[in-house]
Write an enzyme that holds these catalytic residues in place. Sequence first.
Site, PDB file in Angstrom:
ATOM      1  N   ASP A 360       7.353  53.278  23.634  1.00 28.78           N
ATOM      2  CA  ASP A 360       7.654  54.266  22.595  1.00 28.78           C
ATOM      3  C   ASP A 360       6.591  55.384  22.556  1.00 28.78           C
ATOM      4  O   ASP A 360       5.420  55.146  22.814  1.00 28.78           O
ATOM      5  CB  ASP A 360       7.656  53.505  21.256  1.00 28.78           C
ATOM      6  CG  ASP A 360       8.315  54.269  20.149  1.00 28.78           C
ATOM      7  OD1 ASP A 360       8.640  55.440  20.346  1.00 28.78           O
ATOM      8  OD2 ASP A 360       8.492  53.663  19.073  1.00 28.78           O
ATOM      9  N   ARG A 436      12.166  51.635   8.952  1.00 24.50           N
ATOM     10  CA  ARG A 436      11.204  52.188   9.909  1.00 24.50           C
ATOM     11  C   ARG A 436      11.405  53.708  10.051  1.00 24.50           C
ATOM     12  O   ARG A 436      11.409  54.244  11.155  1.00 24.50           O
ATOM     13  CB  ARG A 436      11.331  51.511  11.280  1.00 24.50           C
ATOM     14  CG  ARG A 436      10.032  51.570  12.063  1.00 24.50           C
ATOM     15  CD  ARG A 436      10.212  51.243  13.542  1.00 24.50           C
ATOM     16  NE  ARG A 436       8.917  51.104  14.185  1.00 24.50           N
ATOM     17  CZ  ARG A 436       8.706  51.239  15.477  1.00 24.50           C
ATOM     18  NH1 ARG A 436       9.702  51.503  16.286  1.00 24.50           N
ATOM     19  NH2 ARG A 436       7.518  51.109  15.986  1.00 24.50           N
ATOM     20  N   ASP A 471      15.540  49.377  23.206  1.00 21.10           N
ATOM     21  CA  ASP A 471      15.074  48.797  21.946  1.00 21.10           C
ATOM     22  C   ASP A 471      16.069  49.115  20.825  1.00 21.10           C
ATOM     23  O   ASP A 471      16.942  49.986  20.969  1.00 21.10           O
ATOM     24  CB  ASP A 471      13.688  49.401  21.640  1.00 21.10           C
ATOM     25  CG  ASP A 471      12.840  48.525  20.731  1.00 21.10           C
ATOM     26  OD1 ASP A 471      13.369  47.573  20.157  1.00 21.10           O
ATOM     27  OD2 ASP A 471      11.631  48.823  20.601  1.00 21.10           O
ATOM     28  N   ASP A 541       8.026  40.189  19.319  1.00 24.42           N
ATOM     29  CA  ASP A 541       6.832  41.038  19.253  1.00 24.42           C
ATOM     30  C   ASP A 541       5.582  40.204  19.057  1.00 24.42           C
ATOM     31  O   ASP A 541       4.479  40.752  19.034  1.00 24.42           O
ATOM     32  CB  ASP A 541       6.970  42.046  18.104  1.00 24.42           C
ATOM     33  CG  ASP A 541       7.722  43.287  18.542  1.00 24.42           C
ATOM     34  OD1 ASP A 541       7.961  43.435  19.753  1.00 24.42           O
ATOM     35  OD2 ASP A 541       8.070  44.107  17.681  1.00 24.42           O
TER      36      ASP A 541
HETATM   37  C1  DGJ Z   1       9.560  47.102  18.979  1.00 23.20           C
HETATM   38  C2  DGJ Z   1       9.392  46.418  20.297  1.00 23.20           C
HETATM   39  O1  DGJ Z   1       9.657  45.057  20.173  1.00 23.20           O
HETATM   40  C3  DGJ Z   1       7.987  46.676  20.814  1.00 23.20           C
HETATM   41  O2  DGJ Z   1       7.793  45.973  22.003  1.00 23.20           O
HETATM   42  C4  DGJ Z   1       7.828  48.145  21.012  1.00 23.20           C
HETATM   43  O3  DGJ Z   1       8.691  48.585  22.021  1.00 23.20           O
HETATM   44  C5  DGJ Z   1       8.100  48.864  19.711  1.00 23.20           C
HETATM   45  N1  DGJ Z   1       9.361  48.506  19.141  1.00 23.20           N
HETATM   46  C6  DGJ Z   1       8.049  50.363  19.918  1.00 23.20           C
HETATM   47  O4  DGJ Z   1       8.428  51.042  18.807  1.00 23.20           O
END
Ligand code: DGJ
Length: 747
Positions: A360, A436, A471, A541
Amino acid sequence: MPIRYNPEAREFHLYNDSFSYIIKVLENGYIGQVYCGAPLNPSRTYPLLSPVPFHGFSNNFRSTPRFEYPLYGNGDYKYPAFAAVFENGSSVIEPEYAAYQISIGKPGIPGLPSTYIEDEEEACTLELELFDAPSGVRLILYYSIFTFFNCLARHVRIINGGKRRITLKNVMSLNLDLPDSDWNLVTLTGAWAREFQATCRPLAPGLQEISSLRGISGHEQNPFLLLKRPGTDEFQGEALGLSLLYSGNFLASAEVDSYDLTRLRMGINPETFSWELAPGEFFDTPEAILAYSAGGINRLSQDYHRLYRTRLARGTWRDKERPILLNNWEATYFDFTEKKLLEMADTAVSLGIELFVLDDGWFGSRDDDTTSLGDWVPHTRKLPGGISSLAKAITGKGLAFGLWIEPEMVSPKSRLFEIHPDWAVGVPNRPRTEERQQYVLDMSRKEIVDHLFSVLSQLISSAPISYIKWDMNRSLTEPWSPSLLPHRQGEFFHRYCLGVYDLYNRLTGAFPHILFESCAGGGGRFDPGLLAFAPQGWLSDDTDALERLTIQAGASLCYPLSALGAHVSAVPNHQTGRQSSLAFRAMTAFFGVLGFEQDPTKLHSDEKKKIAEHIKFYKAHRALFQQGCFSRLLSPAGASYAAWMVSSGDQAVVGFYKLLSRPNPKPVILRLRDLDPAAVYEVSVWEAGGFDPGDREGNCGFRGGDELMRGGLLLNAPGLDHPMTGDFFAELFLLRRQEPRVTGEIA
Ligand code: DGJ
């Protein structure tokens, strides 16, 4: 032909070597569920297993204790698998058995992901047609039994053969009425950064269910459940699994009635669904996969793994070894320059990393998460030469280049939103909820999917890109679409999901060389629906290795290691603050698709040396980790130890993890799996790990497969002089099958 029909008994028997599924046409014209379990002789019929009505408060000859596809309004009273509203407002429908067809092979489902076959002999399909004469509605129940997997694929087609419109309200992909309730229900629950927590509870009278209402399958509940007998464990006992190939709102429920019968249902969540069918139109449900094991949960998982890895995933990357990647997210978050990325890439190449992924923050004016989603043009302050120049510079260093996108989103602060504010999902004259700081694009509208395909195609064609991380960082709110008439708004969520599949389908078709990895804030949409397009997914994450043991073990109940993105990240870990050794982090991430998510330029020289060794080791065993037969030997949940192994015919790797160090520990006997009992294996410890000399002395050497599976490895053995390893300690054992010549010498 692994499906037999007995015309006298009107019984259908679907079977393979380890599984029988029997249904029959009952006297009342409905289809009854007779048996689902370990194989029965297919040349016989089973009248005594057939469902018989019970006499209770009121007895109704049309009510059947075990309906194959229960309907609303006919005296069954449990939750139905199907409900529709007819023009007169009634929902009563009584389709009776009309016809059947048995054919070799397996059909696909238009617009929806499904498992497939490569050779007709791999599956056989039964189509059962039910017909409701007053309305003209036909239901076709599809059952495909696989020859080489203990799995049954099911879906349903509803055809409006009448003269009036009908509105579907509930169309389950699968219903299974079982004759007893002596089962424990296992589901995968969680939240962001702690997905795939396996939870187990005994079935109880009434309804127990998992579901999503978020528009995505969600971090909270995965569209998977399994039933296991109270005595079942990983390696023995009966287990039944249900898995739904769907990425939107789903429901899976178990309902236990007053006679201890259990009804399982799985499909699109009826709470947020309706679908209008005009005369002549049809609707297909998503596919559900039922799996059965008489030999424990691990066996059930292995069947799902093989099916999903080889007959759900598809395309160039299905069987290819996946590249070891470096993702810059935890290394830089939004704060990077081209210079910084190139420095990271230089170090990455020297470590043996193969793919550099820019996450990102590379587009629009995105310096944090408040802006620019939808504007898929380079952030020129960070990347003056754009993606093309960066990608060329990176590929020039010998790394492949990959890029992060979040196609389904738009930031309120973006060019796209300025031009098309109506493209964001929302209800007119009501505020949209930001999550977000972003909105969701209305993927149910074809013009929006067309736009995304065009913009993303240009982006991908503009640079040497060979990997895309797709994503999706928020759930849906205010569901409504201007493209749907008021009485058809119940179609929104499913149409959104179909739009996502359409875009995936077009992009994977146009760019077959690209490896797609799915992601939704980690595992928020990690489901078999997306596995059909993206053969791997970012599981969570949470990159903390201790947490990952539980997350990866939970996910492995249904999903193959080739689908589990697993990264080694920096310490202290960004999600937990925990310190753990590099070896522990690496040995956890090996059991998945290995990647790194830290700044390699900040590593000390000894760390770089170790990482280079880890990468060398993983490459040498990559096919084994990604395509081997995986077994969970010890579960990490609430335990002091965890252990896994992967094996192929000739080699195996066993990972043993001590979670918390204890003084004067009790011994652990680790019985291995999936070896040839007649073969001899050379057992060694992986030297680059932080190995325990005691285990090395006590376990290594030439050892029989029978000995390793029945006697096992002896770890923490008393009497050996154990070093105090501290918490979060791991070691890997390597097993290499010996040539017969050596076997003879040893014998
Ligand atoms: C959520 C993803 O799971 C992360 O790995 C990363 O790509 C972020 N979004 C970026 O905004």
